[in-house]
Scaffold this motif. Structure first.
Motif, mmCIF file in Angstrom:
data_model
loop_
_atom_site.group_PDB
_atom_site.id
_atom_site.type_symbol
_atom_site.label_atom_id
_atom_site.label_comp_id
_atom_site.label_asym_id
_atom_site.label_seq_id
_atom_site.Cartn_x
_atom_site.Cartn_y
_atom_site.Cartn_z
ATOM 1 N N MET A 220 1.677 6.135 -6.474
ATOM 2 C CA MET A 220 1.340 5.971 -7.920
ATOM 3 C C MET A 220 -0.347 6.492 -8.251
ATOM 4 S SD MET A 220 3.117 2.749 -8.873
ATOM 5 C CE MET A 220 3.629 1.474 -7.498
ATOM 6 N N ILE A 221 -1.002 6.196 -7.335
ATOM 7 C CA ILE A 221 -2.595 6.430 -7.495
ATOM 8 C C ILE A 221 -2.664 8.008 -7.554
ATOM 9 C CG2 ILE A 221 -4.728 6.525 -6.404
ATOM 10 C CD1 ILE A 221 -4.190 3.500 -5.591
ATOM 11 N N GLY A 222 -1.942 8.780 -6.707
ATOM 12 C CA GLY A 222 -1.766 10.196 -6.627
ATOM 13 C C GLY A 222 -1.124 10.738 -7.827
ATOM 14 N N PHE B 199 0.708 -1.301 -0.233
ATOM 15 C CA PHE B 199 -0.151 0.093 -0.056
ATOM 16 C C PHE B 199 0.851 1.272 -0.108
ATOM 17 C CE2 PHE B 199 -3.239 -3.013 1.571
ATOM 18 C CZ PHE B 199 -4.152 -2.808 0.649
ATOM 19 N N GLN B 200 2.053 1.185 0.618
ATOM 20 C CA GLN B 200 2.911 2.387 0.741
ATOM 21 C C GLN B 200 3.263 2.660 -0.725
ATOM 22 O OE1 GLN B 200 3.006 4.627 3.108
ATOM 23 N NE2 GLN B 200 1.959 3.530 4.769
ATOM 24 N N GLY B 201 3.520 1.616 -1.497
ATOM 25 C CA GLY B 201 4.105 1.610 -2.609
ATOM 26 C C GLY B 201 3.031 2.148 -3.814
ATOM 27 N N ILE B 202 1.784 1.608 -3.667
ATOM 28 C CA ILE B 202 0.769 1.927 -4.581
ATOM 29 C C ILE B 202 0.138 3.365 -4.470
ATOM 30 C CG2 ILE B 202 -1.736 1.345 -5.104
ATOM 31 C CD1 ILE B 202 -0.796 -1.587 -4.769
ATOM 32 N N ASN C 179 -3.852 13.169 -14.761
ATOM 33 C CA ASN C 179 -5.428 13.103 -15.210
ATOM 34 C C ASN C 179 -6.177 14.228 -14.749
ATOM 35 O OD1 ASN C 179 -4.825 10.574 -16.343
ATOM 36 N ND2 ASN C 179 -5.958 9.430 -14.417
ATOM 37 N N PHE C 180 -6.039 15.071 -13.851
ATOM 38 C CA PHE C 180 -7.045 16.134 -13.496
ATOM 39 C C PHE C 180 -6.151 17.604 -13.881
ATOM 40 C CE2 PHE C 180 -9.229 13.165 -10.965
ATOM 41 C CZ PHE C 180 -10.566 13.299 -11.259
#
Length: 71
Positions: free
Chosen positions: A53-55, A47-50, A61-62
């Motif tokens: 990347m999501i952010g 989760f600390q790696g993902i 994208n925004f």
């Protein structure tokens, strides 16, 4: 994002994960089990790696929508 930014971000993320892991270890009732410790470490690493990347992908994208209000 430069090298110093990455180092500071990784330090903050590691301190957050360390605090939660210490508190989880203190709250354990019973015997220490390597299986539980490795599972917890795996979830933290995943989760600390993902999350960065999501952010990053949401930010890119925004970017066009936010660009009108950015100064």
């Amino acid at each position: 994002m430069g090298l110093l930014d990455l180092i500071l971000m990784s330090f903050g993320v590691s301190m957050d994960a360390s605090a939660v892991a210490i508190l989880k270890g203190l709250s354990m009732c019973g015997r220490f089990r390597w299986k539980h410790a490795l599972k917890l470490a795996g979830f933290f690493g995943l989760f600390q790696g993902i999350m960065p990347m999501i952010g990053f992908s949401l930010g890119t994208n925004f970017r066009d929508l936010i660009h009108a209000w950015d100064h």
